[in-house]
Motif scaffolding. Structure first.
Motif, PDB file in Angstrom:
ATOM      1  N   GLU A  97      -9.375   8.570  -1.221  1.00 11.91           N
ATOM      2  CA  GLU A  97     -10.265   7.500  -2.484  1.00 11.91           C
ATOM      3  C   GLU A  97     -12.041   8.512  -2.454  1.00 11.91           C
ATOM      4  O   GLU A  97     -11.450   7.823  -1.071  1.00 11.91           O
TER       5      GLU A  97
ATOM      6  N   SER B   5     -12.714   8.159  -7.220  1.00  8.26           N
ATOM      7  CA  SER B   5     -12.189   9.251  -7.742  1.00  8.26           C
ATOM      8  C   SER B   5     -11.283   8.855  -6.745  1.00  8.26           C
ATOM      9  O   SER B   5     -11.036   8.818  -4.889  1.00  8.26           O
ATOM     10  N   CYS B   6      -9.685   9.359  -7.084  1.00  9.65           N
ATOM     11  CA  CYS B   6      -8.506   9.108  -5.736  1.00  9.65           C
ATOM     12  C   CYS B   6      -8.220  10.506  -6.253  1.00  9.65           C
ATOM     13  O   CYS B   6      -7.581  10.390  -7.769  1.00  9.65           O
TER      14      CYS B   6
ATOM     15  N   MET C 283      -1.107   4.869 -11.615  1.00  8.17           N
ATOM     16  CA  MET C 283      -1.939   4.804 -10.381  1.00  8.17           C
ATOM     17  C   MET C 283      -2.861   4.143 -11.756  1.00  8.17           C
ATOM     18  O   MET C 283      -3.178   3.536 -12.420  1.00  8.17           O
TER      19      MET C 283
ATOM     20  N   TRP D  34      -6.302   0.509  -9.785  1.00  8.00           N
ATOM     21  CA  TRP D  34      -7.156   0.151  -8.759  1.00  8.00           C
ATOM     22  C   TRP D  34      -7.070  -1.496  -8.345  1.00  8.00           C
ATOM     23  O   TRP D  34      -6.767  -2.539  -9.306  1.00  8.00           O
TER      24      TRP D  34
ATOM     25  N   ARG E 151      -7.208   9.138 -16.152  1.00 10.12           N
ATOM     26  CA  ARG E 151      -6.566   9.875 -15.056  1.00 10.12           C
ATOM     27  C   ARG E 151      -6.414  11.971 -15.474  1.00 10.12           C
ATOM     28  O   ARG E 151      -6.537  12.212 -16.263  1.00 10.12           O
TER      29      ARG E 151
ATOM     30  N   ASP F  71      -9.495   8.302 -11.909  1.00  5.27           N
ATOM     31  CA  ASP F  71     -10.737   7.779 -11.534  1.00  5.27           C
ATOM     32  C   ASP F  71     -10.987   5.988 -12.176  1.00  5.27           C
ATOM     33  O   ASP F  71     -10.470   6.123 -13.181  1.00  5.27           O
TER      34      ASP F  71
ATOM     35  N   TYR G 115     -11.819  -1.955  -2.815  1.00  2.00           N
ATOM     36  CA  TYR G 115     -11.449  -1.244  -4.138  1.00  2.00           C
ATOM     37  C   TYR G 115     -10.751  -0.202  -3.296  1.00  2.00           C
ATOM     38  O   TYR G 115     -10.612   0.840  -2.445  1.00  2.00           O
TER      39      TYR G 115
ATOM     40  N   CYS H 120      -7.520   2.176  -4.476  1.00  2.74           N
ATOM     41  CA  CYS H 120      -6.552   3.057  -5.126  1.00  2.74           C
ATOM     42  C   CYS H 120      -4.891   3.247  -4.516  1.00  2.74           C
ATOM     43  O   CYS H 120      -4.372   2.607  -4.021  1.00  2.74           O
TER      44      CYS H 120
END
Length: 114
Positions: free
Chosen positions: A6, A21-22, A34, A36, A71, A79, A93, A95
Protein backbone atom coordinates in the motif's frame (compact mmCIF):
# COMPACT_ATOMS: atom_id res chain seq x y z
CA UNK A 1 2.49 -16.27 -2.27
CA UNK A 2 0.56 -13.06 -2.76
CA UNK A 3 1.89 -9.75 -1.48
CA UNK A 4 0.07 -6.46 -1.17
CA UNK A 5 1.88 -3.15 -0.94
CA UNK A 6 0.00 0.00 0.00
CA UNK A 7 0.92 3.63 -0.42
CA UNK A 8 -0.62 7.05 -0.13
CA UNK A 9 -1.56 7.54 3.50
CA UNK A 10 -0.72 10.66 5.43
CA UNK A 11 -1.98 13.68 7.30
CA UNK A 12 -4.63 15.95 5.84
CA UNK A 13 -6.98 18.61 7.12
CA UNK A 14 -10.69 18.00 7.29
CA UNK A 15 -12.27 18.54 3.90
CA UNK A 16 -9.12 17.49 2.10
CA UNK A 17 -8.37 14.52 -0.10
CA UNK A 18 -6.03 11.56 -0.17
CA UNK A 19 -5.55 8.72 -2.59
CA UNK A 20 -4.54 5.26 -1.41
CA UNK A 21 -3.04 2.74 -3.77
CA UNK A 22 -2.41 -0.97 -3.41
CA UNK A 23 -0.47 -3.26 -5.71
CA UNK A 24 -0.82 -7.03 -5.52
CA UNK A 25 1.83 -9.41 -6.80
CA UNK A 26 2.21 -13.16 -6.92
CA UNK A 27 -0.05 -15.99 -7.99
CA UNK A 28 -3.49 -14.41 -8.14
CA UNK A 29 -6.66 -15.92 -9.52
CA UNK A 30 -8.24 -13.70 -12.14
CA UNK A 31 -11.58 -13.85 -10.31
CA UNK A 32 -11.13 -12.01 -7.07
CA UNK A 33 -12.23 -9.17 -4.89
CA UNK A 34 -10.03 -6.32 -3.75
CA UNK A 35 -10.82 -3.60 -1.31
CA UNK A 36 -10.09 -1.64 1.79
CA UNK A 37 -10.80 -2.02 5.47
CA UNK A 38 -9.88 0.41 8.22
CA UNK A 39 -9.21 0.07 11.90
CA UNK A 40 -9.17 2.56 14.73
CA UNK A 41 -7.20 1.44 17.81
CA UNK A 42 -9.51 -0.25 20.27
CA UNK A 43 -12.27 -0.80 17.73
CA UNK A 44 -13.12 -3.53 15.28
CA UNK A 45 -12.01 -3.48 11.70
CA UNK A 46 -14.59 -1.91 9.38
CA UNK A 47 -15.13 -2.49 5.71
CA UNK A 48 -14.65 0.67 3.64
CA UNK A 49 -15.09 -0.39 0.01
CA UNK A 50 -14.76 -3.42 -2.23
CA UNK A 51 -14.52 -4.00 -5.94
CA UNK A 52 -14.66 -7.31 -7.72
CA UNK A 53 -12.67 -8.29 -10.79
CA UNK A 54 -15.99 -8.02 -12.62
CA UNK A 55 -16.46 -4.45 -11.49
CA UNK A 56 -19.06 -4.82 -8.74
CA UNK A 57 -18.57 -2.18 -6.06
CA UNK A 58 -19.75 -1.79 -2.49
CA UNK A 59 -19.20 1.05 -0.05
CA UNK A 60 -19.74 1.49 3.65
CA UNK A 61 -22.59 3.93 4.26
CA UNK A 62 -20.19 6.25 6.07
CA UNK A 63 -18.09 6.84 2.95
CA UNK A 64 -20.68 6.80 0.18
CA UNK A 65 -20.47 9.90 -1.97
CA UNK A 66 -17.02 10.78 -0.64
CA UNK A 67 -14.80 7.78 -1.47
CA UNK A 68 -14.32 6.14 -4.86
CA UNK A 69 -12.73 2.74 -5.36
CA UNK A 70 -11.23 1.66 -8.66
CA UNK A 71 -8.99 -1.09 -9.94
CA UNK A 72 -6.81 -2.14 -12.81
CA UNK A 73 -7.20 -5.86 -13.39
CA UNK A 74 -4.22 -6.06 -15.71
CA UNK A 75 -1.94 -4.58 -13.05
CA UNK A 76 -3.69 -6.07 -10.00
CA UNK A 77 -3.97 -2.68 -8.39
CA UNK A 78 -6.75 -1.05 -6.42
CA UNK A 79 -7.05 2.61 -5.53
CA UNK A 80 -9.19 4.47 -3.05
CA UNK A 81 -9.83 8.14 -3.75
CA UNK A 82 -10.94 9.79 -0.53
CA UNK A 83 -12.52 13.23 -0.74
CA UNK A 84 -14.19 15.46 1.84
CA UNK A 85 -12.28 13.70 4.56
CA UNK A 86 -13.53 13.93 8.13
CA UNK A 87 -11.70 13.44 11.43
CA UNK A 88 -13.68 10.25 11.94
CA UNK A 89 -12.00 8.82 8.84
CA UNK A 90 -8.75 8.70 10.81
CA UNK A 91 -7.60 5.07 10.92
CA UNK A 92 -5.11 2.58 9.61
CA UNK A 93 -6.33 1.51 6.17
CA UNK A 94 -5.66 -2.02 5.00
CA UNK A 95 -5.82 -3.24 1.45
CA UNK A 96 -7.00 -6.80 0.92
CA UNK A 97 -7.43 -9.32 -1.86
CA UNK A 98 -9.72 -12.32 -1.72
CA UNK A 99 -9.41 -15.16 -4.21
CA UNK A 100 -9.13 -18.59 -2.55
CA UNK A 101 -8.08 -16.91 0.70
CA UNK A 102 -7.60 -13.47 2.19
CA UNK A 103 -4.39 -11.55 1.70
CA UNK A 104 -3.62 -8.30 3.52
CA UNK A 105 -1.40 -5.33 3.10
CA UNK A 106 0.68 -3.90 5.92
CA UNK A 107 -1.62 -0.95 6.50
CA UNK A 108 -1.21 2.76 5.93
CA UNK A 109 -2.09 5.49 8.40
CA UNK A 110 -4.60 8.15 7.44
CA UNK A 111 -4.96 11.04 9.85
CA UNK A 112 -7.53 13.78 9.33
CA UNK A 113 -7.13 16.84 11.52
CA UNK A 114 -10.04 19.06 12.47
Amino acid sequence: QVQLVESGGGLVQAGGSLRLSCAASGSIFSTNIMGWYRRVPGKQRDLVATISSGGSITYADSVKGRFTISRDNAKNTVDLQMNSLKPEDTAVYYCYLLDLMYYWGQGTQVTVSS
